[in-house]
Design a protein around this motif. Structure first.
Motif, PDB file in Angstrom:
ATOM      1  N   UNK A  16      -7.723 -12.210 -29.492  1.00 29.49           N
ATOM      2  CA  UNK A  16      -8.138 -12.283 -28.094  1.00 29.49           C
ATOM      3  C   UNK A  16      -9.467 -11.562 -27.957  1.00 29.49           C
ATOM      4  N   UNK A  17     -10.498 -12.297 -27.803  1.00 30.12           N
ATOM      5  CA  UNK A  17     -11.818 -11.700 -27.671  1.00 30.12           C
ATOM      6  C   UNK A  17     -11.988 -11.139 -26.263  1.00 30.12           C
ATOM      7  N   UNK A  18     -12.920 -10.216 -26.061  1.00 32.70           N
ATOM      8  CA  UNK A  18     -13.170  -9.661 -24.723  1.00 32.70           C
ATOM      9  C   UNK A  18     -13.418 -10.737 -23.671  1.00 32.70           C
ATOM     10  N   UNK A  19     -14.108 -11.772 -24.058  1.00 30.03           N
ATOM     11  CA  UNK A  19     -14.379 -12.842 -23.085  1.00 30.03           C
ATOM     12  C   UNK A  19     -13.096 -13.573 -22.696  1.00 30.03           C
ATOM     13  N   UNK A  20     -12.197 -13.738 -23.684  1.00 27.39           N
ATOM     14  CA  UNK A  20     -10.926 -14.410 -23.385  1.00 27.39           C
ATOM     15  C   UNK A  20     -10.048 -13.529 -22.487  1.00 27.39           C
ATOM     16  N   UNK A  21     -10.071 -12.235 -22.743  1.00 29.31           N
ATOM     17  CA  UNK A  21      -9.312 -11.312 -21.896  1.00 29.31           C
ATOM     18  C   UNK A  21      -9.851 -11.342 -20.468  1.00 29.31           C
ATOM     19  N   UNK A  22     -11.179 -11.363 -20.374  1.00 36.47           N
ATOM     20  CA  UNK A  22     -11.793 -11.440 -19.039  1.00 36.47           C
ATOM     21  C   UNK A  22     -11.366 -12.716 -18.315  1.00 36.47           C
ATOM     22  N   UNK A  23     -11.292 -13.798 -19.062  1.00 32.28           N
ATOM     23  CA  UNK A  23     -10.880 -15.082 -18.474  1.00 32.28           C
ATOM     24  C   UNK A  23      -9.435 -15.006 -17.974  1.00 32.28           C
ATOM     25  N   UNK A  24      -8.566 -14.398 -18.766  1.00 27.75           N
ATOM     26  CA  UNK A  24      -7.155 -14.273 -18.365  1.00 27.75           C
ATOM     27  C   UNK A  24      -7.035 -13.381 -17.131  1.00 27.75           C
ATOM     28  N   UNK A  25      -7.855 -12.307 -17.080  1.00 30.84           N
ATOM     29  CA  UNK A  25      -7.837 -11.430 -15.901  1.00 30.84           C
ATOM     30  C   UNK A  25      -8.288 -12.190 -14.656  1.00 30.84           C
ATOM     31  N   UNK A  26      -9.260 -13.067 -14.840  1.00 33.80           N
ATOM     32  CA  UNK A  26      -9.727 -13.888 -13.726  1.00 33.80           C
ATOM     33  C   UNK A  26      -8.628 -14.868 -13.279  1.00 33.80           C
ATOM     34  N   UNK A  27      -7.901 -15.405 -14.249  1.00 34.00           N
ATOM     35  CA  UNK A  27      -6.784 -16.300 -13.936  1.00 34.00           C
ATOM     36  C   UNK A  27      -5.689 -15.552 -13.166  1.00 34.00           C
ATOM     37  N   UNK A  28      -5.481 -14.306 -13.557  1.00 28.56           N
ATOM     38  CA  UNK A  28      -4.482 -13.488 -12.853  1.00 28.56           C
ATOM     39  C   UNK A  28      -4.924 -13.239 -11.412  1.00 28.56           C
ATOM     40  N   UNK A  29      -6.201 -12.897 -11.236  1.00 26.68           N
ATOM     41  CA  UNK A  29      -6.711 -12.644  -9.889  1.00 26.68           C
ATOM     42  C   UNK A  29      -6.563 -13.884  -9.011  1.00 26.68           C
ATOM     43  N   UNK A  30      -6.889 -15.039  -9.574  1.00 30.42           N
ATOM     44  CA  UNK A  30      -6.769 -16.298  -8.829  1.00 30.42           C
ATOM     45  C   UNK A  30      -5.300 -16.576  -8.483  1.00 30.42           C
ATOM     46  N   UNK A  31      -4.414 -16.348  -9.452  1.00 27.54           N
ATOM     47  CA  UNK A  31      -2.979 -16.575  -9.225  1.00 27.54           C
ATOM     48  C   UNK A  31      -2.446 -15.644  -8.135  1.00 27.54           C
ATOM     49  N   UNK A  32      -2.950 -14.415  -8.102  1.00 28.94           N
ATOM     50  CA  UNK A  32      -2.526 -13.470  -7.068  1.00 28.94           C
ATOM     51  C   UNK A  32      -3.038 -13.913  -5.697  1.00 28.94           C
ATOM     52  N   UNK A  33      -4.272 -14.396  -5.678  1.00 37.08           N
ATOM     53  CA  UNK A  33      -4.833 -14.875  -4.413  1.00 37.08           C
ATOM     54  C   UNK A  33      -4.064 -16.091  -3.905  1.00 37.08           C
ATOM     55  N   UNK A  34      -3.663 -16.936  -4.825  1.00 36.42           N
ATOM     56  CA  UNK A  34      -2.920 -18.153  -4.470  1.00 36.42           C
ATOM     57  C   UNK A  34      -1.424 -17.895  -4.317  1.00 36.42           C
ATOM     58  N   UNK A  46       0.316 -12.526 -21.367  1.00 34.38           N
ATOM     59  CA  UNK A  46      -0.772 -12.447 -22.362  1.00 34.38           C
ATOM     60  C   UNK A  46      -1.479 -11.098 -22.289  1.00 34.38           C
ATOM     61  N   UNK A  47      -1.745 -10.624 -21.081  1.00 38.60           N
ATOM     62  CA  UNK A  47      -2.437  -9.351 -20.930  1.00 38.60           C
ATOM     63  C   UNK A  47      -1.587  -8.184 -21.435  1.00 38.60           C
ATOM     64  N   UNK A  48      -0.294  -8.262 -21.224  1.00 35.88           N
ATOM     65  CA  UNK A  48       0.597  -7.199 -21.698  1.00 35.88           C
ATOM     66  C   UNK A  48       0.647  -7.155 -23.218  1.00 35.88           C
ATOM     67  N   UNK A  49       0.595  -8.318 -23.829  1.00 39.14           N
ATOM     68  CA  UNK A  49       0.588  -8.372 -25.293  1.00 39.14           C
ATOM     69  C   UNK A  49      -0.720  -7.782 -25.841  1.00 39.14           C
ATOM     70  N   UNK A  50      -1.788  -7.926 -25.073  1.00 41.06           N
ATOM     71  CA  UNK A  50      -3.092  -7.402 -25.516  1.00 41.06           C
ATOM     72  C   UNK A  50      -3.205  -5.892 -25.289  1.00 41.06           C
ATOM     73  N   UNK A  51      -2.758  -5.430 -24.070  1.00 43.03           N
ATOM     74  CA  UNK A  51      -2.887  -4.009 -23.726  1.00 43.03           C
ATOM     75  C   UNK A  51      -1.623  -3.577 -22.985  1.00 43.03           C
ATOM     76  N   UNK A  52      -0.646  -3.181 -23.764  1.00 44.47           N
ATOM     77  CA  UNK A  52       0.661  -2.824 -23.223  1.00 44.47           C
ATOM     78  C   UNK A  52       0.578  -1.651 -22.243  1.00 44.47           C
ATOM     79  N   UNK A  53      -0.210  -0.657 -22.548  1.00 43.31           N
ATOM     80  CA  UNK A  53      -0.298   0.527 -21.700  1.00 43.31           C
ATOM     81  C   UNK A  53      -0.832   0.195 -20.311  1.00 43.31           C
ATOM     82  N   UNK A  54      -1.767  -0.699 -20.244  1.00 40.24           N
ATOM     83  CA  UNK A  54      -2.408  -1.023 -18.966  1.00 40.24           C
ATOM     84  C   UNK A  54      -1.585  -2.000 -18.130  1.00 40.24           C
ATOM     85  N   UNK A  55      -0.959  -2.987 -18.775  1.00 39.94           N
ATOM     86  CA  UNK A  55      -0.376  -4.105 -18.032  1.00 39.94           C
ATOM     87  C   UNK A  55       1.158  -4.127 -17.989  1.00 39.94           C
TER      88      UNK A  55
END
Length: 352
Positions: A16-34, A46-55
């Motif tokens: 998961x590259x930084x750009x892909x993580x950023x994309x997933x975070x953007x998808x999460x933000x959109x999903x929350x808005x919707x 996906x985010x939890x698998x990448x950074x368990x402590x944060x997500x």
């Protein structure tokens, strides 16, 4: 082999590259808005698998909301509206999702059940109990009763009976009939019956009290009329008893007005107890009022006195009344929680 494990772990992270993580975070933000619960859960997984402590905390919270909603949907599909409503409401409380709103709106067709539950719960409030309580009138003679207050109490009881009856009919007319409907209907009919019996016990108590107080006086006047009619003309009899009868009417003025008002309010309120009470009221008036036809008075007075004797029999009406008013509401905590949840979701219902 031990040297390979760190390499494999680093490779997984690198997947998961930084750009892909950023994309997933953007998808999460959109999903929350919707307010899309499913999309939020996928992104957080996906985010939890990448950074368990944060997500992890948010992921587990969203997973819980999703699980509650899935269980609620299954319960709804199986006709268990109580579990469905509670679960959907809990899910919405955790995550304000459109999916939860959809199920809660579907459950809005069962809101008549909540209206009936609310009507029954309101019965148990201190305000409602005080409004309908007839207890004070068992502790003082009818001559001390406040007629206006009695009317208000009887009107409140019959208004509540009518309200429960209307909700029962509304619920019975709905197409859906899950078991929870039957459970609440049984309890509603029981509570309605308790109210009706409380009123009936109170009215029997009043009849008993007046019979004990006045039967001997009525019997004395009646006996005088009967005896004198055998010896004198009816006009002479009228003049002979006029003084005693006028005194009786004056002495019993409050009680006769009380009975008149009670009979009237029971009739106007549509009380089923009116049919039971009216014969006593008519007997009382028959024995009290000055008659234009004393031979008719003598004939009807016999039956009236017999009625007074029957209702004057000893009976602990106060104990019966107290037993009735102490009956608790027998609805489960789940049904009460169902109604609370529906009321919290009521803003979603277009028809309400």
């Amino acid at each position: 082999m031990k040297q390979l494990l760190p390499i494999i772990f680093l490779a997984a992270l690198a997947a998961c590259t930084p750009s892909e993580i950023t994309k997933i975070e953007q998808e999460l933000t959109l999903a929350q808005q919707q307010r899309n619960l499913d999309a939020q859960l996928n992104a957080l997984k996906s985010l939890n698998e990448y950074d368990n402590d944060r997500w992890q905390a948010l992921y587990l919270e969203t997973l819980n909301a999703s699980t509650l909603l899935s269980d609620a949907q299954r319960a709804y599909d199986n006709g268990n509206i109580v579990t469905a409503q509670i679960g959907a409401g809990q899910s919405k409380g955790i995550n304000n999702s459109l999916q939860a709103d959809t199920l809660l709106r579907a459950l809005s067709t069962d809101y008549p059940l909540t209206e009936l539950i609310d009507e029954l719960v309101q019965l148990q409030t201190t305000t409602s109990k005080n409004e309908m309580s007839l207890t004070p009138f068992f502790n003082q003679p009818p001559s001390k009763w406040n007629t206006i207050e009695i009317n208000q109490k009887l009107l409140a009881i019959n208004t509540k009976i009518k309200a429960i009856t209307a909700q029962i009919k509304k619920l019975q007319n709905t197409q859906r009939q899950p078991q929870s409907y039957q459970t609440v209907l049984v309890e509603a009919k029981r509570q309605r019956g308790l109210l009706a019996e409380q009123e009936a016990i109170f009215l029997r108590h009043l009849q008993q009290q007046l019979s004990v107080l006045h039967q001997a006086q009525f019997a004395k006047v009646y006996q005088t009329v009967v005896e004198q009619l055998n010896n004198f003309d009816e006009r002479v009899v009228a003049s002979m008893i006029r003084q005693d009868q006028n005194k009786l009417i004056e002495t019993m003025q409050h009680q006769s007005e009380l009975l008149y008002n009670i009979d009237l309010i029971l009739k106007q309120a549509g009380s089923a107890r009116h049919a039971e009470f009216e014969p006593f009221y008519l007997a009382y008036i028959q024995l009290l009022n000055k008659s234009k036809d004393y031979r008719e008075y003598a004939l009807q007075g016999k039956a009236a006195l017999a009625l007074f004797e029957r209702v004057g029999a000893p009976n602990n009406f106060y104990q019966q009344y107290q037993s009735l008013v102490s009956e608790p509401l027998t609805l489960s905590n789940d049904l009460l929680a169902f109604a609370r949840s529906q009321n919290e979701s009521k803003f979603l219902y277009k028809k309400y």
